[in-house]
Design a protein around this motif. Structure first.
Motif, PDB file in Angstrom:
ATOM      1  N   LEU A  22       0.827  -1.209   0.000  1.00  0.00           N
ATOM      2  CA  LEU A  22       0.000   0.000   0.000  1.00  0.00           C
ATOM      3  C   LEU A  22       0.863   1.262   0.000  1.00  0.00           C
ATOM      4  CD1 LEU A  22      -2.828  -1.031   2.505  1.00  0.00           C
ATOM      5  CD2 LEU A  22      -3.031  -0.712   0.017  1.00  0.00           C
ATOM      6  N   ILE A  23       1.953   1.240   0.786  1.00  0.00           N
ATOM      7  CA  ILE A  23       2.857   2.400   0.802  1.00  0.00           C
ATOM      8  C   ILE A  23       3.496   2.585  -0.570  1.00  0.00           C
ATOM      9  CG2 ILE A  23       5.013   3.317   1.748  1.00  0.00           C
ATOM     10  CD1 ILE A  23       4.257   1.992   4.404  1.00  0.00           C
ATOM     11  N   LEU A  24       3.932   1.486  -1.174  1.00  0.00           N
ATOM     12  CA  LEU A  24       4.543   1.559  -2.503  1.00  0.00           C
ATOM     13  C   LEU A  24       3.560   2.132  -3.523  1.00  0.00           C
ATOM     14  CD1 LEU A  24       6.898   0.883  -4.399  1.00  0.00           C
ATOM     15  CD2 LEU A  24       5.944  -1.422  -4.626  1.00  0.00           C
ATOM     16  N   ALA A  25       2.313   1.670  -3.479  1.00  0.00           N
ATOM     17  CA  ALA A  25       1.306   2.175  -4.408  1.00  0.00           C
ATOM     18  C   ALA A  25       1.019   3.648  -4.152  1.00  0.00           C
ATOM     19  CB  ALA A  25       0.017   1.355  -4.270  1.00  0.00           C
ATOM     20  N   GLY A  26       0.958   4.030  -2.856  1.00  0.00           N
ATOM     21  CA  GLY A  26       0.691   5.423  -2.517  1.00  0.00           C
ATOM     22  C   GLY A  26       1.786   6.361  -2.966  1.00  0.00           C
ATOM     23  N   VAL A  27       3.032   5.931  -2.778  1.00  0.00           N
ATOM     24  CA  VAL A  27       4.167   6.758  -3.201  1.00  0.00           C
ATOM     25  C   VAL A  27       4.156   6.929  -4.716  1.00  0.00           C
ATOM     26  CG1 VAL A  27       6.685   6.915  -3.309  1.00  0.00           C
ATOM     27  CG2 VAL A  27       5.582   6.083  -1.227  1.00  0.00           C
ATOM     28  N   THR A  28       3.894   5.850  -5.428  1.00  0.00           N
ATOM     29  CA  THR A  28       3.891   5.898  -6.898  1.00  0.00           C
ATOM     30  C   THR A  28       2.732   6.739  -7.428  1.00  0.00           C
ATOM     31  OG1 THR A  28       4.869   3.679  -6.947  1.00  0.00           O
ATOM     32  CG2 THR A  28       3.878   4.501  -8.982  1.00  0.00           C
ATOM     33  N   PHE A  29       1.535   6.529  -6.869  1.00  0.00           N
ATOM     34  CA  PHE A  29       0.331   7.199  -7.398  1.00  0.00           C
ATOM     35  C   PHE A  29       0.296   8.678  -7.021  1.00  0.00           C
ATOM     36  CE2 PHE A  29      -4.164   8.434  -7.192  1.00  0.00           C
ATOM     37  CZ  PHE A  29      -4.561   8.100  -8.481  1.00  0.00           C
ATOM     38  N   PHE A  30       0.633   8.985  -5.744  1.00  0.00           N
ATOM     39  CA  PHE A  30       0.528  10.372  -5.270  1.00  0.00           C
ATOM     40  C   PHE A  30       1.845  11.134  -5.357  1.00  0.00           C
ATOM     41  CE2 PHE A  30      -2.894   8.136  -2.924  1.00  0.00           C
ATOM     42  CZ  PHE A  30      -3.972   8.895  -3.361  1.00  0.00           C
ATOM     43  N   LYS A  31       2.898  10.465  -5.893  1.00  0.00           N
ATOM     44  CA  LYS A  31       4.211  11.092  -6.041  1.00  0.00           C
ATOM     45  C   LYS A  31       4.697  11.689  -4.707  1.00  0.00           C
ATOM     46  CE  LYS A  31       3.920  12.154 -10.978  1.00  0.00           C
ATOM     47  NZ  LYS A  31       2.801  11.232 -11.243  1.00  0.00           N
ATOM     48  N   LEU A  32       4.699  10.840  -3.671  1.00  0.00           N
ATOM     49  CA  LEU A  32       5.131  11.269  -2.349  1.00  0.00           C
ATOM     50  C   LEU A  32       6.657  11.226  -2.253  1.00  0.00           C
ATOM     51  CD1 LEU A  32       2.472   9.347  -0.219  1.00  0.00           C
ATOM     52  CD2 LEU A  32       2.396  11.723  -1.004  1.00  0.00           C
TER      53      LEU A  32
END
Length: 496
Positions: A246-256
């Motif tokens: 979930l963190i990996l997807a969030g970083v990729t999708f939201f450009k964190l």
């Protein structure tokens, strides 16, 4: 019948801890100069954090392994001292080689080797105090280590300056070359490290495994193979893997923040590791070191689990301070973010003095901490010191005159000395002698994890909540110290 370990004299404890000063020489030279070496060899400022990931990750991996091996070692030199010797030799060689690195990637590789070598030496030092001192003297032993950490940090951090100002060795060099002052500082530091650790090796004796067994309280006797618990590794692997994904997807999708990739990678790696442990358990292949260490992570004593929470909040505060004090002081107290301005560099220089000051106050605090422990106990003393650290970090927001910022360093010094000593004193009372090393190594997880989390999320919080004002990182650190102090109350120790 259980025997009691005899009281050791002041000088016996001094000799046993003296080598820790040498270890701190290695850490202080590394912390104070490696970024400088990286930049000299061509690293950009943005590259430095990822290059520095080597240090915490190395400790995360090396310390439990060395702890496991040292628990099972007995030679003519003893149990922990062989690791002191091998680690000191490797660290000294690394200190000699590091400032002569011809390229950036050789320097980055040397950081891995240097940090691994330091950890080989350092981890058994924590276990040695638990091995050699009785319950009443452990707080004194770990406080003595804190004293030598403070002394070593002050002297080693100042070595490049001393080489230039006392011995007239140049602190400048052509582009791409390390200054001579840094090289000689590393040479001198390497020699001091080897001599200090050598002193402890020569002047300290260890109890044999049979003697340690006689001193062991009945409730700390190790479990036999048929008493081992069955761990639901699959459940924990799934939880860790889902959170990491979930963190990996969030970083990729939201450009964190890109640093969050590291957090995701650690969770996914941990998921894979415990899945392997589950496979070994299901196939009754539980005799190896890999399974033993993972099993011990999941079956750590209750006191250790409770102290893990204290350590998490304590070290989160410390890393917030180490990462953001320079930018907080220069922007909030000196009113500039221009790194080329005189005000910025005056502020940055002042932060260096402040950091030296808190190490000095920590050395003084180490003298008083055993006295505080006698009055209010281990838990009470640690809570008081953590609250002093909380007040110190929070006060940065309210002290306008930068020349007065040395005052909070008193509180930071007491908190720092306490963090380096009292949790280990509480922990060692709860650990079986035959697993003192491996559990001390696992305890390091709760230093590294908050470090990686602080590096991953603090920037995100500052940018999205506090308009990118770094002074609030110190405020967050102060609040985290308060949470650590409150968490101490939950710790159940054998002295209660």
């Amino acid at each position: 019948m259980q025997k009691q370990k005899p009281q050791l004299s002041f000088w016996q404890i001094w000799n046993m801890c003296f080598g820790f000063m040498g270890v701190q020489f290695g850490f202080a030279l590394q912390n104070g100069n490696v970024s400088r070496i990286f930049q000299t060899l061509g690293a950009s400022v943005d590259d430095i954090p990822i290059l520095w990931v080597a240090a915490p990750l190395t400790g995360l991996i090396v310390q439990p392994i060395i702890g496991y091996w040292s628990d099972r070692t007995w030679t003519g030199l003893g149990r922990r001292r062989p690791f002191f010797l091998y680690g000191a030799i490797l660290t000294t060689l690394s200190l000699f080689i590091m400032p002569n690195s011809p390229t950036l990637w050789i320097a980055a590789g040397m950081l891995w080797i240097m940090d691994a070598s330091i950890n080989v030496t350092m981890e058994p030092f924590r276990a040695l105090v638990g091995d050699n001192l009785n319950q009443k003297q452990r707080a004194t032993g770990y406080a003595m280590q804190s004293f030598f950490i403070g002394i070593g940090a002050i002297v080693a951090s100042a070595l490049p300056w001393m080489m230039t100002n006392w011995f007239e060795i140049s602190n400048t060099a052509p582009a791409g070359e390390i200054p001579e002052s840094v090289k000689y500082a590393f040479y001198f530091g390497g020699a001091i490290l080897f001599l200090a650790v050598g002193w402890t090796i020569l002047k300290t004796r260890e109890y044999t495994p049979e003697q340690l067994a006689e001193f062991e309280p009945e409730h700390l006797k190790g479990e036999s193979a048929d008493q081992k618990q069955t761990i639901n590794f699959a459940k924990f692997s799934l939880i860790s893997g889902v959170i990491g994904g979930l963190i990996l997807a969030g970083v990729t999708f939201f450009k964190l923040e890109k640093e969050l990739y590291l957090l995701s990678g650690l969770l996914l790696s941990f998921s894979a590791i415990i899945l392997v442990a589950g496979y070994l358990q299901n196939n009754a292949r539980t005799d190896g070191g890999f399974y033993e260490v993972i099993y011990d992570v999941f079956t750590m004593p209750q006191t250790m689990r409770q102290l893990a929470v204290v350590q998490f909040f304590s070290w989160f505060s410390l890393f917030a301070m180490w990462i953001y004090t320079t930018s907080a002081v220069t922007s909030f107290h000196y009113g500039t973010t221009d790194v080329t301005s005189k005000a910025y560099n005056d502020g940055a220089d002042w932060v260096g003095i402040l950091f030296a000051a808190y190490n000095g106050f920590a050395a003084i605090a180490a003298v008083f901490i055993p006295l505080i422990v006698k009055r209010v106990g281990l838990k009470g003393a640690h809570s008081i010191n953590l609250l002093l650290g909380a007040g110190a970090l929070l006060s940065f927001k309210f002290i306008a005159d930068p020349s007065l910022l040395w005052l909070p360093m008193v509180g930071i010094g007491f908190a720092w000395a306490s963090i380096l000593s009292l949790p280990y004193a509480m922990l060692s009372d709860a650990l079986p002698a035959n697993k003192m090393g491996v559990f001390m190594g696992i305890f390091n997880f709760f230093i590294v994890i908050p470090q990686l989390l602080a590096a991953s999320v603090l920037g995100l919080i500052l940018r999205n909540v506090f308009e990118n004002q770094p002074i609030y990182a110190l405020v967050i650190g102060g609040v985290s110290f308060i949470l650590a102090a409150l968490s101490v109350a939950r710790v159940k120790t054998n002295t209660q």
